[in-house]
Enzyme design. Sequence first.
Site, PDB file in Angstrom:
ATOM      1  N   GLU A 115       0.828  -1.344   0.516  1.00 50.79           N
ATOM      2  CA  GLU A 115       0.085  -0.026   0.000  1.00 50.79           C
ATOM      3  C   GLU A 115       0.852   0.872  -0.144  1.00 50.79           C
ATOM      4  O   GLU A 115       1.974   0.997   0.907  1.00 50.79           O
ATOM      5  CB  GLU A 115      -0.821   0.113   1.415  1.00 50.79           C
ATOM      6  CG  GLU A 115      -1.795  -0.747   1.541  1.00 50.79           C
ATOM      7  CD  GLU A 115      -2.362  -1.131   2.149  1.00 50.79           C
ATOM      8  OE1 GLU A 115      -2.678  -0.631   3.641  1.00 50.79           O
ATOM      9  OE2 GLU A 115      -1.855  -2.180   3.668  1.00 50.79           O
ATOM     10  N   LYS A 117       2.591   4.739   1.084  1.00 55.23           N
ATOM     11  CA  LYS A 117       2.659   5.592   2.497  1.00 55.23           C
ATOM     12  C   LYS A 117       2.227   6.405   2.285  1.00 55.23           C
ATOM     13  O   LYS A 117       3.265   7.649   1.721  1.00 55.23           O
ATOM     14  CB  LYS A 117       3.777   4.790   2.954  1.00 55.23           C
ATOM     15  CG  LYS A 117       4.034   5.617   4.977  1.00 55.23           C
ATOM     16  CD  LYS A 117       4.797   4.671   5.714  1.00 55.23           C
ATOM     17  CE  LYS A 117       5.070   5.230   6.747  1.00 55.23           C
ATOM     18  NZ  LYS A 117       4.393   6.279   7.431  1.00 55.23           N
ATOM     19  N   TYR A 225      -7.128   7.101   5.052  1.00 50.19           N
ATOM     20  CA  TYR A 225      -7.060   6.233   4.076  1.00 50.19           C
ATOM     21  C   TYR A 225      -7.089   5.334   5.353  1.00 50.19           C
ATOM     22  O   TYR A 225      -6.670   5.531   5.939  1.00 50.19           O
ATOM     23  CB  TYR A 225      -6.624   6.292   3.536  1.00 50.19           C
ATOM     24  CG  TYR A 225      -5.710   5.848   3.610  1.00 50.19           C
ATOM     25  CD1 TYR A 225      -4.367   6.033   4.096  1.00 50.19           C
ATOM     26  CD2 TYR A 225      -4.860   4.370   3.105  1.00 50.19           C
ATOM     27  CE1 TYR A 225      -3.006   6.224   4.025  1.00 50.19           C
ATOM     28  CE2 TYR A 225      -3.204   3.986   2.819  1.00 50.19           C
ATOM     29  CZ  TYR A 225      -2.417   5.045   3.971  1.00 50.19           C
ATOM     30  OH  TYR A 225      -1.246   4.888   3.938  1.00 50.19           O
ATOM     31  N   LYS A 316      10.582   3.246   2.164  1.00 52.58           N
ATOM     32  CA  LYS A 316      10.897   5.034   2.335  1.00 52.58           C
ATOM     33  C   LYS A 316      11.389   4.540   0.774  1.00 52.58           C
ATOM     34  O   LYS A 316      11.974   4.250   0.155  1.00 52.58           O
ATOM     35  CB  LYS A 316      11.643   5.585   3.157  1.00 52.58           C
ATOM     36  CG  LYS A 316      10.321   5.178   4.466  1.00 52.58           C
ATOM     37  CD  LYS A 316       9.546   5.738   4.934  1.00 52.58           C
ATOM     38  CE  LYS A 316       9.715   7.101   4.856  1.00 52.58           C
ATOM     39  NZ  LYS A 316       9.852   7.746   6.705  1.00 52.58           N
ATOM     40  N   CYS A 410      23.817  44.046 -15.137  1.00 49.23           N
ATOM     41  CA  CYS A 410      23.880  42.937 -15.615  1.00 49.23           C
ATOM     42  C   CYS A 410      25.473  42.080 -15.580  1.00 49.23           C
ATOM     43  O   CYS A 410      26.453  42.938 -15.854  1.00 49.23           O
ATOM     44  CB  CYS A 410      23.857  42.224 -17.226  1.00 49.23           C
ATOM     45  SG  CYS A 410      24.331  40.787 -17.917  1.00 49.23           S
ATOM     46  N   CYS A 413      27.444  40.919 -18.904  1.00 54.54           N
ATOM     47  CA  CYS A 413      27.752  42.110 -19.819  1.00 54.54           C
ATOM     48  C   CYS A 413      27.810  43.723 -19.402  1.00 54.54           C
ATOM     49  O   CYS A 413      28.726  44.941 -19.779  1.00 54.54           O
ATOM     50  CB  CYS A 413      27.482  42.364 -21.011  1.00 54.54           C
ATOM     51  SG  CYS A 413      25.369  42.664 -21.108  1.00 54.54           S
ATOM     52  N   CYS A 428      18.030  42.031 -18.128  1.00 54.70           N
ATOM     53  CA  CYS A 428      19.402  42.689 -19.601  1.00 54.70           C
ATOM     54  C   CYS A 428      18.942  42.862 -20.412  1.00 54.70           C
ATOM     55  O   CYS A 428      18.965  42.949 -21.462  1.00 54.70           O
ATOM     56  CB  CYS A 428      20.647  41.617 -18.955  1.00 54.70           C
ATOM     57  SG  CYS A 428      21.805  42.055 -20.154  1.00 54.70           S
ATOM     58  N   CYS A 434      25.294  41.742 -25.021  1.00 58.50           N
ATOM     59  CA  CYS A 434      25.479  40.241 -24.039  1.00 58.50           C
ATOM     60  C   CYS A 434      26.078  39.147 -24.240  1.00 58.50           C
ATOM     61  O   CYS A 434      25.089  38.651 -25.129  1.00 58.50           O
ATOM     62  CB  CYS A 434      24.200  40.566 -22.944  1.00 58.50           C
ATOM     63  SG  CYS A 434      24.469  39.493 -21.497  1.00 58.50           S
TER      64      CYS A 434
HETATM   65  O1  I6G Z   1       1.842   4.282   9.853  1.00 55.61           O
HETATM   66  C1  I6G Z   1       1.153   3.566   8.677  1.00 55.61           C
HETATM   67  C2  I6G Z   1       0.843   4.024   8.274  1.00 55.61           C
HETATM   68  C3  I6G Z   1       0.563   2.912   6.244  1.00 55.61           C
HETATM   69  C4  I6G Z   1       1.094   2.237   9.337  1.00 55.61           C
HETATM   70  C5  I6G Z   1       0.507   0.934   8.368  1.00 55.61           C
HETATM   71  C6  I6G Z   1       0.298   2.161   6.802  1.00 55.61           C
HETATM   72  O2  I6G Z   1      -0.185   0.512   6.174  1.00 55.61           O
HETATM   73  C7  I6G Z   1      -0.364   1.129   4.924  1.00 55.61           C
HETATM   74  N1  I6G Z   1       0.603  -0.192   9.165  1.00 55.61           N
HETATM   75  C8  I6G Z   1       0.869  -0.357   9.928  1.00 55.61           C
HETATM   76  C9  I6G Z   1       0.559  -1.509  10.097  1.00 55.61           C
HETATM   77  C10 I6G Z   1       1.164   0.592  10.792  1.00 55.61           C
HETATM   78  N2  I6G Z   1       1.080   1.681   9.995  1.00 55.61           N
HETATM   79  C11 I6G Z   1       1.951   0.468  12.158  1.00 55.61           C
END
Ligand code: I6G
Length: 683
Positions: A115, A117, A225, A316, A410, A413, A428, A434
């Site tokens: 998913e 983040k 979400y 990340k 400038c 120039c 300029c 220039c």
């Molecule tokens: O902080 C979080 C953001 C998204 C999450 C997370 C997440 O899943 C899409 N899933 C878990 C299991 C935890 N924090 C602890």
Amino acid sequence: MSVPDEARERALWLRREITHHDYQYYVLAEPQIPDAEYDRLMRELQDLEARYPELVTPDSPTQRVGAEPLEGFAEVRHRVPMLSLENAFSDAEMLDFDRRVRERLGVARVAYHGEPKLDGLAVGLRYEAGALVQAATRGDGQRGEDVTANVRTIRALPLRLRAGDWPRVLEVRGEVYMPKAGFAALNARMRAEGRKTFANPRNAAAGSLRQLDPRITARRPLSLYCYGIGEVAGGELPATHSETMERFARWGLPVARERQRLDGIEAALDYHRRMLARRESLAYDMDGVVVKVDRYDQQRILGHVARAPRWAIAYKFPAEEEITRLLDVEWQVGRTGALTPVARLEPVFVGGAMVSNATLHNIEEIRRKDVRIGDWVYVRRAGEVIPEIVRPILERRVPGVRAVELPARCPVCGSRVVRPEGEVIARCTGGLYCPAQRKQALRHFASRRAMDIEGLGDKLVDQLVDAGLVKDPSDLYRLTREQLVGLERMGGKSADNLLAALERSRDVGLARFLYALGIREVGEATARALAAEFGTLEAVMEADEERLLQVPDVGPVVAGNVRAFFQEPHNREVIARLLDPAIGGIRLREGAPRPPPQPLKGRTFVLTGTLSRPREEIKARLQALGARVSSSVSRKTDYVVAGADPGSKLAKAESLGVAVLDEAGLQALLADATREFNQRENA
Ligand code: I6G
């Protein structure tokens, strides 16, 4: 007052209808009715509830507008701790994670679930018998704050679950965030109100959710979400996380569209790559992807360490924002002469690359952000776009930082830098002289509709400038055969052809020549109009702005550009060299000037009273435009211009029915007459 049955039924229907449209709009992003229709339904429900307060239910959509302010947030103890996530920053770390998971489970391959983040704030949402009863922040994972009143205002969140197969107690874990568009609109609003803006969507979401006045939260474009579960009682959930997410969707809970089941770690790595590529195009800020073991029985075996589950990890993305020092600001001169401030930074790794330069856009932007040399600054590099400075960190400002100034000359120039009123871009005025603008100016000079120097293409211009053979257009006419054949890919025949083309271009009409000079916003039509109006180059060069404004289609901007160009000594020198028989040898074909425009020809004016300028001056101006100025009013008089304390002439004009103008009226008449005249001339 008892509530009539029809009112009760109508309120029930309206609540369902509005809740359905909230879901279509905020969760599915697929609205089924126009906003106006939605507003009508909402207003009708509000009216009904106002008339019969007994009809108000806690889950009524009218209750999303925000309750009364709170004194403070109550504490909530999480019955199931709210964990956070371990982070990974490389494929290698993800492979390690996968190895640990497989070893603990004793399996060769694991099914994962991916998913996005989102960068927001974690919340726990407690539903009992399908109704939202509490919302809490994560806090320290054991205890958070009760933000129910605020979370209720988030339209994406159902106050009551749909369908009916939910557990009696269902605690949903999710993330409150602010979509990028909402963030931009909110900051624009804050700026317009003269208030401090938020640094990023995450801060905006956090600040909005932690408002003691829920009515403020209600006006913030928050969304949410759902991605997990906390306490569950009185019902069963499926055996996997992915199926639970399907169930969430069925119950009307917002879940990430981009979620995906992933077979094995390679699929998870690929998911991370694909989501990273989509990062810029999504409606929200995403700081990575979360990869979870899909089967709950496997999650239970894995358990958790300290505050994070062993069955999930956040992979990340490279940070898009970092902090560093602003060492200096240099001004770059572009092809059109525009000066752009470039920040020189202490090198910093951001957005997946080492960054030591960033754009500051323009001087207005620098002043608005109050960025000074020596400041610590936030640098942002998102995707492939040029890194930019977001803002200075004022809390870290030390004495001795220097304000950034727009240079008066400038940096390339030394010509004057101008910034027309109302424009943010400074330029300029060096034009042909220039070096930063030279190649561009030479290409334009040689182009077919300008001097039409056949064979002098872009590549050759680059070669000539880079070899130091040509600094301004007059140098073109001093090129020798030897110099040319000394250039790469230039044979004797090409050199001869170019010299012949240069010779042909020496005979040129004034309009083409003016166009070839490359004055900003002077295209072919304007160049022709200038040539027709003034006849000679000298007359164009000496014309002041007022005179230039009389030329058909020349407005204040073009008049200003023409004047600035010819006032610049460098440009005058280049022109002198072009025309010098011993240097450029240009033979300019000039013409007779157009007779001055006489838009007032045939009209008779009489002046009376005290005017703001000496009467002789106004008289001369009117006469220059073709008017006759008489001292007495008669039936032949077209206009009487009356200043303060007018004498008997005004009375006479009125008795004869002659038009009377004050000075503002005269100005308007002059402008109209000039415009009409020019239109006639150009037709
Ligand atoms: O902080 C979080 C953001 C998204 C999450 C997370 C997440 O899943 C899409 N899933 C878990 C299991 C935890 N924090 C602890």
